[in-house]
Write a protein that holds these residues in place. Sequence first.
Motif, PDB file in Angstrom:
ATOM      1  N   ARG A  86     -67.342  16.129 -63.359  1.00 45.67           N
ATOM      2  CA  ARG A  86     -66.992  17.634 -63.241  1.00 45.67           C
ATOM      3  C   ARG A  86     -67.310  17.800 -61.710  1.00 45.67           C
ATOM      4  O   ARG A  86     -66.430  18.433 -61.108  1.00 45.67           O
ATOM      5  CB  ARG A  86     -67.427  18.303 -64.390  1.00 45.67           C
ATOM      6  CG  ARG A  86     -67.097  18.200 -65.801  1.00 45.67           C
ATOM      7  CD  ARG A  86     -67.608  19.141 -66.623  1.00 45.67           C
ATOM      8  NE  ARG A  86     -67.308  19.017 -68.053  1.00 45.67           N
ATOM      9  CZ  ARG A  86     -66.302  19.151 -68.479  1.00 45.67           C
ATOM     10  NH1 ARG A  86     -65.135  19.702 -67.894  1.00 45.67           N
ATOM     11  NH2 ARG A  86     -65.971  18.924 -70.024  1.00 45.67           N
ATOM     12  N   ALA A  87     -68.654  17.555 -61.279  1.00 48.91           N
ATOM     13  CA  ALA A  87     -69.055  18.034 -59.842  1.00 48.91           C
ATOM     14  C   ALA A  87     -67.899  17.269 -59.109  1.00 48.91           C
ATOM     15  O   ALA A  87     -67.640  17.845 -57.987  1.00 48.91           O
ATOM     16  CB  ALA A  87     -70.298  17.693 -59.874  1.00 48.91           C
ATOM     17  N   VAL A  88     -67.745  16.215 -59.191  1.00 50.07           N
ATOM     18  CA  VAL A  88     -66.734  15.348 -57.923  1.00 50.07           C
ATOM     19  C   VAL A  88     -65.334  16.050 -57.960  1.00 50.07           C
ATOM     20  O   VAL A  88     -64.839  16.140 -56.904  1.00 50.07           O
ATOM     21  CB  VAL A  88     -66.907  13.723 -58.475  1.00 50.07           C
ATOM     22  CG1 VAL A  88     -65.978  13.238 -57.632  1.00 50.07           C
ATOM     23  CG2 VAL A  88     -68.150  13.108 -58.112  1.00 50.07           C
ATOM     24  N   VAL A  89     -64.882  16.245 -59.188  1.00 43.70           N
ATOM     25  CA  VAL A  89     -63.545  16.840 -59.138  1.00 43.70           C
ATOM     26  C   VAL A  89     -63.616  18.337 -58.572  1.00 43.70           C
ATOM     27  O   VAL A  89     -62.873  18.650 -57.737  1.00 43.70           O
ATOM     28  CB  VAL A  89     -62.988  16.826 -60.664  1.00 43.70           C
ATOM     29  CG1 VAL A  89     -61.857  17.622 -60.686  1.00 43.70           C
ATOM     30  CG2 VAL A  89     -62.782  15.530 -61.322  1.00 43.70           C
ATOM     31  N   ALA A  90     -64.734  19.024 -58.935  1.00 41.38           N
ATOM     32  CA  ALA A  90     -64.808  20.217 -58.437  1.00 41.38           C
ATOM     33  C   ALA A  90     -64.862  20.285 -56.611  1.00 41.38           C
ATOM     34  O   ALA A  90     -64.748  21.251 -56.174  1.00 41.38           O
ATOM     35  CB  ALA A  90     -65.853  21.257 -59.137  1.00 41.38           C
ATOM     36  N   ARG A  91     -65.590  19.502 -56.297  1.00 39.80           N
ATOM     37  CA  ARG A  91     -65.796  19.180 -54.708  1.00 39.80           C
ATOM     38  C   ARG A  91     -64.936  18.281 -54.050  1.00 39.80           C
ATOM     39  O   ARG A  91     -64.886  18.111 -52.779  1.00 39.80           O
ATOM     40  CB  ARG A  91     -67.314  18.847 -54.411  1.00 39.80           C
ATOM     41  CG  ARG A  91     -68.314  19.972 -55.080  1.00 39.80           C
ATOM     42  CD  ARG A  91     -69.772  19.647 -54.455  1.00 39.80           C
ATOM     43  NE  ARG A  91     -69.727  19.388 -53.112  1.00 39.80           N
ATOM     44  CZ  ARG A  91     -70.774  18.718 -52.476  1.00 39.80           C
ATOM     45  NH1 ARG A  91     -71.680  18.223 -53.086  1.00 39.80           N
ATOM     46  NH2 ARG A  91     -70.670  18.721 -51.172  1.00 39.80           N
ATOM     47  N   ALA A  92     -63.856  17.951 -54.799  1.00 38.51           N
ATOM     48  CA  ALA A  92     -62.990  17.216 -54.369  1.00 38.51           C
ATOM     49  C   ALA A  92     -62.267  17.535 -52.667  1.00 38.51           C
ATOM     50  O   ALA A  92     -62.098  16.728 -52.019  1.00 38.51           O
ATOM     51  CB  ALA A  92     -61.620  16.691 -55.178  1.00 38.51           C
ATOM     52  N   VAL A  93     -61.878  18.771 -52.765  1.00 41.23           N
ATOM     53  CA  VAL A  93     -61.140  19.261 -51.597  1.00 41.23           C
ATOM     54  C   VAL A  93     -62.266  19.181 -50.442  1.00 41.23           C
ATOM     55  O   VAL A  93     -61.789  18.946 -49.272  1.00 41.23           O
ATOM     56  CB  VAL A  93     -60.542  20.520 -51.663  1.00 41.23           C
ATOM     57  CG1 VAL A  93     -60.189  21.296 -50.497  1.00 41.23           C
ATOM     58  CG2 VAL A  93     -59.469  20.703 -52.812  1.00 41.23           C
ATOM     59  N   GLU A  94     -63.491  19.791 -50.776  1.00 39.50           N
ATOM     60  CA  GLU A  94     -64.382  19.597 -49.558  1.00 39.50           C
ATOM     61  C   GLU A  94     -64.683  18.488 -49.298  1.00 39.50           C
ATOM     62  O   GLU A  94     -64.789  18.000 -48.073  1.00 39.50           O
ATOM     63  CB  GLU A  94     -65.596  20.234 -50.501  1.00 39.50           C
ATOM     64  CG  GLU A  94     -66.850  20.404 -49.151  1.00 39.50           C
ATOM     65  CD  GLU A  94     -68.021  20.959 -49.795  1.00 39.50           C
ATOM     66  OE1 GLU A  94     -69.173  20.902 -49.014  1.00 39.50           O
ATOM     67  OE2 GLU A  94     -68.175  21.358 -50.945  1.00 39.50           O
ATOM     68  N   LEU A  95     -64.911  17.411 -49.988  1.00 40.37           N
ATOM     69  CA  LEU A  95     -64.997  15.834 -49.857  1.00 40.37           C
ATOM     70  C   LEU A  95     -63.925  15.287 -49.009  1.00 40.37           C
ATOM     71  O   LEU A  95     -64.184  14.581 -47.985  1.00 40.37           O
ATOM     72  CB  LEU A  95     -65.247  15.159 -51.023  1.00 40.37           C
ATOM     73  CG  LEU A  95     -66.745  15.343 -51.757  1.00 40.37           C
ATOM     74  CD1 LEU A  95     -66.864  14.598 -53.106  1.00 40.37           C
ATOM     75  CD2 LEU A  95     -67.865  15.113 -50.843  1.00 40.37           C
ATOM     76  N   HIS A  96     -62.939  15.621 -49.069  1.00 41.73           N
ATOM     77  CA  HIS A  96     -61.774  15.378 -48.577  1.00 41.73           C
ATOM     78  C   HIS A  96     -61.615  15.682 -47.200  1.00 41.73           C
ATOM     79  O   HIS A  96     -60.995  15.033 -46.106  1.00 41.73           O
ATOM     80  CB  HIS A  96     -59.927  15.590 -49.074  1.00 41.73           C
ATOM     81  CG  HIS A  96     -60.018  14.765 -50.434  1.00 41.73           C
ATOM     82  ND1 HIS A  96     -59.948  13.494 -50.457  1.00 41.73           N
ATOM     83  CD2 HIS A  96     -59.466  15.153 -51.725  1.00 41.73           C
ATOM     84  CE1 HIS A  96     -59.849  12.899 -51.647  1.00 41.73           C
ATOM     85  NE2 HIS A  96     -59.292  13.920 -52.479  1.00 41.73           N
ATOM     86  N   ARG A  97     -61.837  17.185 -47.065  1.00 45.79           N
ATOM     87  CA  ARG A  97     -62.097  17.757 -45.720  1.00 45.79           C
ATOM     88  C   ARG A  97     -62.816  16.816 -44.731  1.00 45.79           C
ATOM     89  O   ARG A  97     -62.742  16.702 -43.631  1.00 45.79           O
ATOM     90  CB  ARG A  97     -62.538  19.232 -45.827  1.00 45.79           C
ATOM     91  CG  ARG A  97     -62.490  19.915 -44.485  1.00 45.79           C
ATOM     92  CD  ARG A  97     -62.965  21.445 -44.730  1.00 45.79           C
ATOM     93  NE  ARG A  97     -62.045  22.048 -45.678  1.00 45.79           N
ATOM     94  CZ  ARG A  97     -62.587  22.891 -46.915  1.00 45.79           C
ATOM     95  NH1 ARG A  97     -63.712  22.937 -47.019  1.00 45.79           N
ATOM     96  NH2 ARG A  97     -61.801  23.401 -47.494  1.00 45.79           N
TER      97      ARG A  97
END
Length: 197
Positions: A86-97
Amino acid sequence: MSGRAAVPGLPSRYPIGELLPALYTDDDLAQRFTAGLDTVLAPVLSTLDNLPAYFDPALAPADFLPWLATWVGVETDPAWPQELQRAVVARAVELHRWRGTRRGLVDHLRLCFGVHADVRDGGGVAWSAEPGTELPPAPTGELLVRVWPVAPGATVDAARVLEVVTASCPVHLTCRVEILPGPPETAPGTATETTGG
C-alpha cells in the motif's frame, strides 16, 4: 475481486420492490422477483457506492491493490507485507518524480527494505559558481550503493536490494552494492557486483 460478486445477505440500499408503483407493493410475486434482482445487484451497487475507496491505496481491497499498482506504473512484490504494498502504491508518483536520482534510489530502498543508503556515483560531473574551476575527474564507470539497516541488527536481503539498484542503474555503469552492519564510517561491508542494464 470475484469474491465480492456473491456476498451472502448483503442488503441493497435501493430495493427495487420499494421503487415499484403502489399497485405492486402488496404483490407477493413482484416483491419476491425484485428481491432476487436485489440480491444480484447489491454487490454491484455496493462497489459503486464505495468506488472512491477503491482508488485510495490505504482503503482499497487487498486483491485490487496489484491492479491499482499497474495504474501508477509500479511493481509490487506479492511477498511484501500488505502495508508495504500500500505504501509503495501511495508513494508511486513521488518515487517516479525522483527516479534516476540519488534521492529517488535512497527513498526507494528505504521504503522497500527499511535500509539507509549511501549512493556514490562516479559519473565525473561537478558544478561551480566560480569561473575557472578544475574539471571533474574522469568517470569511474561504477555506481556504488552502500546500504545498512535502519534498525540495528536487522538483516538485509542483498539479492533483492541488488535487483532494485540494478533496475535503477544506467546501462553504461557497473553497479556495486555493499551491505554494511552500520553507517559507512564504522564498518567494512560485503560487496555484490553486477553490470547495469
